[in-house]
Design a protein around this motif. Structure first.
Motif, mmCIF file in Angstrom:
data_model
loop_
_atom_site.group_PDB
_atom_site.id
_atom_site.type_symbol
_atom_site.label_atom_id
_atom_site.label_comp_id
_atom_site.label_asym_id
_atom_site.label_seq_id
_atom_site.Cartn_x
_atom_site.Cartn_y
_atom_site.Cartn_z
ATOM 1 N N LEU A 9 0.804 -1.224 0.000
ATOM 2 C CA LEU A 9 0.000 0.000 0.000
ATOM 3 C C LEU A 9 0.837 1.273 0.000
ATOM 4 C CD1 LEU A 9 -2.786 -1.040 2.529
ATOM 5 C CD2 LEU A 9 -3.152 -0.401 0.135
ATOM 6 N N VAL A 10 2.138 1.148 0.233
ATOM 7 C CA VAL A 10 2.988 2.338 0.378
ATOM 8 C C VAL A 10 2.964 3.198 -0.880
ATOM 9 C CG1 VAL A 10 5.364 3.159 0.628
ATOM 10 C CG2 VAL A 10 4.489 1.396 2.171
ATOM 11 N N LEU A 11 3.353 2.643 -2.023
ATOM 12 C CA LEU A 11 3.405 3.440 -3.249
ATOM 13 C C LEU A 11 2.031 3.966 -3.671
ATOM 14 C CD1 LEU A 11 6.110 1.610 -5.400
ATOM 15 C CD2 LEU A 11 6.100 4.036 -4.783
ATOM 16 N N PRO A 12 0.975 3.146 -3.647
ATOM 17 C CA PRO A 12 -0.343 3.693 -3.975
ATOM 18 C C PRO A 12 -0.777 4.825 -3.039
ATOM 19 C CG PRO A 12 -0.394 1.308 -4.115
ATOM 20 C CD PRO A 12 0.926 1.677 -3.504
ATOM 21 N N ALA A 13 -0.414 4.718 -1.747
ATOM 22 C CA ALA A 13 -0.771 5.773 -0.795
ATOM 23 C C ALA A 13 -0.023 7.064 -1.124
ATOM 24 C CB ALA A 13 -0.449 5.328 0.631
ATOM 25 N N LEU A 14 1.260 6.961 -1.436
ATOM 26 C CA LEU A 14 2.035 8.146 -1.812
ATOM 27 C C LEU A 14 1.489 8.758 -3.098
ATOM 28 C CD1 LEU A 14 5.697 6.881 -1.132
ATOM 29 C CD2 LEU A 14 4.203 8.198 0.394
ATOM 30 N N TYR A 15 1.057 7.902 -3.999
ATOM 31 C CA TYR A 15 0.489 8.352 -5.278
ATOM 32 C C TYR A 15 -0.751 9.215 -5.047
ATOM 33 C CZ TYR A 15 -1.341 7.796 -10.074
ATOM 34 O OH TYR A 15 -1.810 8.002 -11.344
ATOM 35 N N MET A 16 -1.601 8.796 -4.123
ATOM 36 C CA MET A 16 -2.812 9.552 -3.823
ATOM 37 C C MET A 16 -2.501 10.849 -3.079
ATOM 38 S SD MET A 16 -5.182 8.168 -5.301
ATOM 39 C CE MET A 16 -5.352 6.636 -6.218
ATOM 40 N N MET A 17 -1.497 10.808 -2.208
ATOM 41 C CA MET A 17 -1.086 12.038 -1.519
ATOM 42 C C MET A 17 -0.607 13.090 -2.520
ATOM 43 S SD MET A 17 1.011 10.822 1.849
ATOM 44 C CE MET A 17 0.700 9.137 2.319
ATOM 45 N N ALA A 18 0.168 12.643 -3.508
ATOM 46 C CA ALA A 18 0.713 13.563 -4.500
ATOM 47 C C ALA A 18 -0.391 14.221 -5.322
ATOM 48 C CB ALA A 18 1.686 12.826 -5.415
ATOM 49 N N LYS A 19 -1.511 13.539 -5.469
ATOM 50 C CA LYS A 19 -2.625 14.095 -6.224
ATOM 51 C C LYS A 19 -3.449 15.091 -5.399
ATOM 52 C CE LYS A 19 -3.611 10.409 -9.559
ATOM 53 N NZ LYS A 19 -3.758 11.293 -10.715
ATOM 54 N N ALA A 20 -3.305 14.992 -4.072
ATOM 55 C CA ALA A 20 -4.083 15.849 -3.177
ATOM 56 C C ALA A 20 -3.450 17.237 -3.045
ATOM 57 C CB ALA A 20 -4.193 15.195 -1.806
ATOM 58 N N SER A 21 -4.242 18.185 -2.642
ATOM 59 C CA SER A 21 -3.759 19.555 -2.450
ATOM 60 C C SER A 21 -2.671 19.598 -1.371
ATOM 61 C CB SER A 21 -4.930 20.461 -2.038
ATOM 62 O OG SER A 21 -4.486 21.775 -1.770
ATOM 63 N N ASP A 22 -1.511 20.147 -1.706
ATOM 64 C CA ASP A 22 -0.365 20.275 -0.783
ATOM 65 C C ASP A 22 0.125 18.929 -0.258
ATOM 66 O OD1 ASP A 22 -0.365 23.099 -0.945
ATOM 67 O OD2 ASP A 22 -1.965 23.220 0.544
ATOM 68 N N GLY A 23 -0.236 17.836 -0.939
ATOM 69 C CA GLY A 23 0.223 16.517 -0.522
ATOM 70 C C GLY A 23 -0.413 16.036 0.768
ATOM 71 N N VAL A 24 -1.567 16.615 1.123
ATOM 72 C CA VAL A 24 -2.242 16.266 2.377
ATOM 73 C C VAL A 24 -3.512 15.475 2.073
ATOM 74 C CG1 VAL A 24 -3.439 17.151 4.412
ATOM 75 C CG2 VAL A 24 -1.360 18.278 3.585
ATOM 76 N N ILE A 25 -3.707 14.362 2.802
ATOM 77 C CA ILE A 25 -4.907 13.560 2.602
ATOM 78 C C ILE A 25 -5.321 12.926 3.925
ATOM 79 C CG2 ILE A 25 -3.686 11.410 2.023
ATOM 80 C CD1 ILE A 25 -5.865 10.950 -0.142
ATOM 81 N N SER A 26 -6.613 12.884 4.171
ATOM 82 C CA SER A 26 -7.117 12.247 5.399
ATOM 83 C C SER A 26 -7.131 10.732 5.201
ATOM 84 C CB SER A 26 -8.525 12.736 5.726
ATOM 85 O OG SER A 26 -9.446 12.292 4.745
ATOM 86 N N THR A 27 -7.128 9.999 6.279
ATOM 87 C CA THR A 27 -7.159 8.539 6.190
ATOM 88 C C THR A 27 -8.430 8.061 5.504
ATOM 89 O OG1 THR A 27 -5.873 8.390 8.243
ATOM 90 C CG2 THR A 27 -6.974 6.397 7.512
#
Length: 257
Positions: A9-27
């Motif tokens: 899940l590490v790379l997919p999670a980082l991928y989604m963070m990068a798509k989010a505003s300022d790299g921030v995403i809630s769980t």
């Protein structure tokens, strides 16, 4: 089929963070977005006893409770979720093109997990995806290098599957030149990737192409869409093809009566 691991899940999670505003995403948003792009099946899609979480969503939550991303320096804890770090961005960036291909092409869940394992083993060494080019010139891939290799692979596959000058859909048997004539039907066949195909640093293109032929199928657009829409992967493609041919045979028999 085993449960997904936190490592997968590490790379997919980082991928989604990068798509989010300022790299921030809630769980909670991370769970929703990863579920939408990975399409968990089997035990990972099952609800935990006495809980609202599935096995999959609980593993995503564990990234937070176990500090999996924080310990590796890929993210920091931020309110109810994560914030991508520079180290996390650099690690993701070395594999972003591969993840674009893997998470946006409706591959089967088990095949995605296996591909993520293989990508992770490469560390920060670049992994080059060989994308599906449905017909000549119809797909703008992410880099010139990827497009060139993907186009070469398509040509090799067409040559490999062509018999007596003809190539038909491996699922339903549709033949474009037979139906539309050579003028309109040439080069309309699509090449389906049964499993995700990548070129790793230690491999030449020729080595990859030879192995890739085991995971390629010529298909018509209709069958291709059905395969992707239903996430038909390497474990079920044979039964899908058998069902199509059985259905066609029954329809043909009924029309004769």
């Amino acid at each position: 089929m085993s449960e997904i691991t936190e490592r997968q899940l590490v790379l997919p999670a980082l991928y989604m963070m990068a798509k989010a505003s300022d790299g921030v995403i809630s769980t909670s948003d991370l769970i929703l977005q990863l579920t939408n792009v990975m399409h968990p099946t089997g035990i990972d899609a099952e609800i935990l006893a006495g809980r609202k979480d599935t096995h999959f969503s609980q593993k995503v939550r564990n990234l937070k409770s176990h500090d999996t991303l924080v310990k590796q320096g890929y993210a920091t804890n931020y309110e109810n979720g994560f914030k991508l770090t520079e180290k996390g961005f650099e690690y993701l960036n070395s594999h972003k093109e591969a993840l674009d291909y893997l998470l946006q092409d409706n591959f089967n869940y088990e095949d995605v997990k296996t591909a993520i394992d293989n990508i992770s083993l490469c560390g920060e060494n670049k992994v080059l995806p060989l994308e599906e080019i449905v017909s000549e010139g119809s797909l703008v891939t992410r880099t010139i290098q990827t497009r060139e290799r993907s186009t070469r692979l398509r040509k090799i596959a067409i040559e490999h599957f062509t018999c007596n000058g003809e190539i038909s859909c491996h699922c339903c048997g549709f033949n474009f030149p037979t139906f539309y004539g050579q003028r309109y039907g040439q080069d309309c066949i699509e090449i389906h990737h049964v499993k995700p195909i990548f070129q790793y640093e230690e491999n030449t293109f020729e080595q990859v192409a030879e192995k890739a032929l085991e995971n390629l199928l010529p298909v018509c657009p209709n069958c291709h869409r059905v395969i992707h829409k239903n996430y038909i992967g390497s474990e079920s493609i044979s039964s899908f093809i058998s069902e199509i041919k059985k259905s066609m045979s029954q329809t043909s028999a009924q029309s004769v009566r």
